[in-house]
Design a protein around this motif. Structure first.
Motif, PDB file in Angstrom:
ATOM      1  N   ARG A 451       0.802  -1.218   0.000  1.00  0.00           N
ATOM      2  CA  ARG A 451       0.000   0.000   0.000  1.00  0.00           C
ATOM      3  C   ARG A 451       0.840   1.276   0.000  1.00  0.00           C
ATOM      4  O   ARG A 451       0.369   2.342  -0.378  1.00  0.00           O
ATOM      5  CB  ARG A 451      -0.939   0.005   1.193  1.00  0.00           C
ATOM      6  N   ASN A 452       2.095   1.191   0.409  1.00  0.00           N
ATOM      7  CA  ASN A 452       2.947   2.384   0.459  1.00  0.00           C
ATOM      8  C   ASN A 452       3.945   2.458  -0.693  1.00  0.00           C
ATOM      9  O   ASN A 452       4.969   3.139  -0.601  1.00  0.00           O
ATOM     10  CB  ASN A 452       3.694   2.433   1.797  1.00  0.00           C
ATOM     11  N   SER A 453       3.631   1.783  -1.776  1.00  0.00           N
ATOM     12  CA  SER A 453       4.552   1.741  -2.914  1.00  0.00           C
ATOM     13  C   SER A 453       4.825   3.124  -3.497  1.00  0.00           C
ATOM     14  O   SER A 453       5.897   3.362  -4.067  1.00  0.00           O
ATOM     15  CB  SER A 453       3.994   0.825  -4.008  1.00  0.00           C
ATOM     16  N   THR A 454       3.866   4.043  -3.356  1.00  0.00           N
ATOM     17  CA  THR A 454       4.044   5.399  -3.898  1.00  0.00           C
ATOM     18  C   THR A 454       5.362   6.014  -3.449  1.00  0.00           C
ATOM     19  O   THR A 454       6.080   6.644  -4.243  1.00  0.00           O
ATOM     20  CB  THR A 454       2.891   6.315  -3.443  1.00  0.00           C
ATOM     21  N   PHE A 455       5.707   5.823  -2.194  1.00  0.00           N
ATOM     22  CA  PHE A 455       6.854   6.510  -1.608  1.00  0.00           C
ATOM     23  C   PHE A 455       8.198   5.926  -2.055  1.00  0.00           C
ATOM     24  O   PHE A 455       9.248   6.465  -1.726  1.00  0.00           O
ATOM     25  CB  PHE A 455       6.735   6.497  -0.086  1.00  0.00           C
ATOM     26  N   HIS A 456       8.136   4.856  -2.840  1.00  0.00           N
ATOM     27  CA  HIS A 456       9.358   4.268  -3.394  1.00  0.00           C
ATOM     28  C   HIS A 456       9.552   4.621  -4.870  1.00  0.00           C
ATOM     29  O   HIS A 456      10.496   4.166  -5.496  1.00  0.00           O
ATOM     30  CB  HIS A 456       9.319   2.740  -3.257  1.00  0.00           C
ATOM     31  N   TYR A 509       6.308  15.343  -3.723  1.00  0.00           N
ATOM     32  CA  TYR A 509       5.939  14.970  -2.355  1.00  0.00           C
ATOM     33  C   TYR A 509       6.809  15.761  -1.389  1.00  0.00           C
ATOM     34  O   TYR A 509       8.035  15.639  -1.394  1.00  0.00           O
ATOM     35  CB  TYR A 509       6.141  13.468  -2.148  1.00  0.00           C
TER      36      TYR A 509
END
Length: 674
Positions: A451-456, A509
């Motif tokens: 679910r936190n793939s965005t931040f990679h 971001y």
């Protein structure tokens, strides 16, 4: 009479010999004629006759159709028909060697005869190739574009490699081609070649985060592996990938990204090679036809499958029904015997690799130290201290006592850049905003880490405090495929000036509770929530550009933080088809976003703000505007829970109030004199 009789006989013998020689040449394949090593032959009448055919087959757009035996004599009717087809663009291609091989033949003809018609036809073909290139750097199978899989970027049958090798020979003036394009055209060739190599690097497939090789076709938008014909499914290619790596190995002064691409591909070739088997032809007793079979042979040379599974490298085969099979004998006779399912081409790569590695692949630790560890230069052409930005960051001192300036020369740097938390006081200074470009193409589904793939996904990730970036472009090239960050800033007192940030969803971001960041004279574009995060950020004199009907900001300001996002003297613009954009919506309940003295285009919706279906956010967020202008500024129509500041309220939004921070030296304001 006897004398004349002998003369007549001699002439007859000469004519007969000449006709036999012509018949022998005409019976050869078109490819063998092109690569004829006898340079004197290209000055013969026979060569000129064939050249006239080549000129006839060339279309006005510059390219040729494929699979034509150009040396075959043409009837008057056939010539007339070809003249009528000149204006047609149907079936013009670079597939199966078309266009590039005709250009090579014409170059040899021009060298042997100095006939300007051959030179002009060559240059017309060159213009066709340059025009056919996608902005991404790849080439379609057919141009003008032909519906279907033909629009995909195609490495199939070395189509794109053939093009790039031609461009490389022309720009490097290797002497292979007798035609010398103008200086203006050479510049176009250099740009096209660079874009093509960047496309190759971007399309190299990552399997579980590890670079492997390439597919025969890649989607022209997403650059992901793509399907062609029914039996050509998305897969890793043992055949086409070899040609790509051989091209990369020919490049002088390869960048670190190119070295990584080669090393990764070679490791994959070693990993998936098939040993102990060979492909042979046997006579089928029942049909009396030749049949391709695989037999065991411990002494056989290694083989590689034409198609391998993207997930696990398993070789597979396919009939015209598009159903995968995992043994060659499981598909029908026609496809089994009419297609190349195995290749030995990667052996050429493995043979050349040790020599290439010894020459170019010097370990980072063996590289010379920069001349000035506080003032380094990055240049793709090798003229600086490093060829990649990340190398310079690796060389930067941790927690230095003075600023580390990394000067970046113009070029497209296809790499993920990470400024670590110990890399404080780092400056990335580009040679020019337009031509110093950092680019990568990670996105949520590609990262696939939950679910936190965005931040990679970020192209550039900044975690070192007191960071500065000027005069460069940071881009996420993944396209409209969901969350894909260009710049991620998770550090305090960071400053960006005269920079461009390009992406779609989640372009910039700005992270860090209590962190202060400052964007001045920058351009930021995107589709949805393309400026998001919890930091306090001042955007001054920036252009904020919507590419779709969606939301500009998604602030997640922590509760109790005085400021969130502040836009001062900014201009809000949009693509022509955009007419319903919101100023913001709350990622978290206490989001704060303020626009002061900004010019708002007509694409801004009258209501201005959205609650993200969080009714409670209407009481907890702080969305405000003051003294804005433009068709999109309609304060009387804004949602009731937003604010129009009074002058005394707006006066507190000063640079000093917004950006004050507990710096290491309280006498120096970090945001001044940058």
């Amino acid at each position: 009479m006897n004398f004349f009789k002998h003369i007549i006989i001699a002439i007859a013998i000469i004519n007969l010999t000449s006709n036999n020689i012509q018949a022998q040449v005409r019976e050869k394949s078109w490819r063998s004629i092109i690569y004829n090593q006898d340079t004197t032959w290209f000055a013969t009448q026979e060569a000129k006759a064939i050249a006239e055919n080549v000129l006839l087959y060339q279309r006005n757009i510059g390219g040729w159709p494929k699979n034509i035996q150009m040396q075959k004599p043409l009837t008057a009717q056939e010539k007339l028909q070809l003249e009528k087809l000149k204006a047609s663009t149907e079936d013009v291609t670079t597939d199966n060697g078309a266009t590039t091989q005709e250009m090579l033949f014409l170059s040899k003809m021009y060298k042997a005869t100095s006939n300007e018609a051959y030179k002009n036809a060559f240059l017309l073909g060159l213009n066709y190739i340059l025009e056919a290139q996608y902005d991404s750097g790849g080439w379609p199978q057919f141009y003008p574009l032909k519906k279907g899989y033909y629009t995909h970027i195609t490495y199939n049958d070395d189509s794109m490699v053939n093009i790039l090798n031609l461009l490389k020979d022309l720009k490097d003036n290797t002497g292979k081609y007798a035609v010398n394009p103008s200086n203006e055209t050479i510049k176009k060739i250099e740009i096209a070649f660079s874009k093509g190599i960047d496309c190759i690097l971007k399309t190299q497939y990552k399997q579980n985060g590890v670079l492997t090789v390439w597919c025969a076709q890649h989607d022209e938008v997403t650059l992901e592996p793509a399907k062609a014909r029914a039996y050509e499914l998305p897969s890793l290619s043992g055949s086409e990938s070899a040609g790509i790596v051989l091209l990369l190995m020919d490049l002088e002064k390869p960048s670190e990204a190119i070295k990584t691409a080669i090393n990764s591909a070679v490791a994959w070739f070693e990993k998936v090679k098939l040993t102990g088997i060979k492909q042979v032809w046997e006579l089928d007793e029942q049909t009396k036809k030749r049949n391709k079979v695989i037999v065991k042979d411990e002494n056989a040379n290694p083989l590689w499958a034409r198609f391998m599974e993207l997930e696990n490298n398993t070789p597979f085969f396919c009939d015209r029904d598009g159903v995968k099979k995992y043994a060659l004998n499981e598909i029908g006779y026609e496809r089994r015997n009419g297609y190349g399912w195995y290749t030995e081409n990667p052996s050429k790569v493995l043979e050349r690799y040790p020599k290439w590695k010894a020459k170019y692949d010097v370990a980072v630790k063996e590289k010379k130290s920069p001349k000035d560890e506080y003032n380094m230069v990055v240049a793709k052409d090798g003229s600086g201290d490093f060829t990649t930005i990340q190398e310079a960051i690796y060389a930067a001192k941790s927690f230095p006592y003075q600023r580390v300036i990394i000067n970046i020369k113009n070029g497209v740097y296809n790499e993920k850049v990470h400024v670590y938390s110990w890399n404080t006081y780092v400056s990335l200074i580009g040679e020019s905003k337009e031509n110093t470009i950092i680019t990568f193409d990670d996105y949520f589904d590609k990262i696939n880490l939950g679910r936190n793939s965005t931040f990679h996904t970020s192209t550039v990730l900044v975690e070192g405090d007191d960071f500065i970036a000027k005069n460069l472009t940071i881009k996420n090239t993944a396209g409209a495929v969901g969350q894909a960050v260009a710049l991620s800033v998770n550090a305090n007192r960071c400053y960006f000036e005269n920079c461009t940030f390009l992406g779609n969803q989640d372009t910039v971001y700005t992270a860090g509770e209590g962190f202060k960041q400052y964007f001045k004279n920058c351009y930021i574009e995107g589709t949805t929530d393309f400026i998001f995060g919890e930091a306090t950020v001042l955007f001054e004199s920036c252009i904020i550009h919507n590419k779709s009907n969606s939301y500009i900001t998604a602030a997640s300001t922590p509760k109790g933080q005085q400021f969130g996002y502040v836009f001062k003297n900014c201009k809000l613009t949009a693509d022509e088809n955009v007419d319903e954009a919101y100023l913001g919506r709350p990622w978290r309940l206490y989001a704060k976003t303020v626009f002061i003295n900004c010019e708002m285009g007509k694409h801004i919706k009258p209501e201005g703000w959205h609650n993200w279906s969080k009714k409670e956010a209407e009481n907890s967020t702080f969305y405000a505007e003051y003294n804005c202008i433009g068709e999109g500024y309609k304060p009387e129509k804004r949602v009731k829970w937003s604010h129009q500041l009074k002058k005394r309220e707006a006066n507190k939004y000063t640079e000093e109030h917004i950006l004050q921070s507990n710096s290491n030296n309280s006498k120096i304001k970090w945001y001044q004199n940058l």
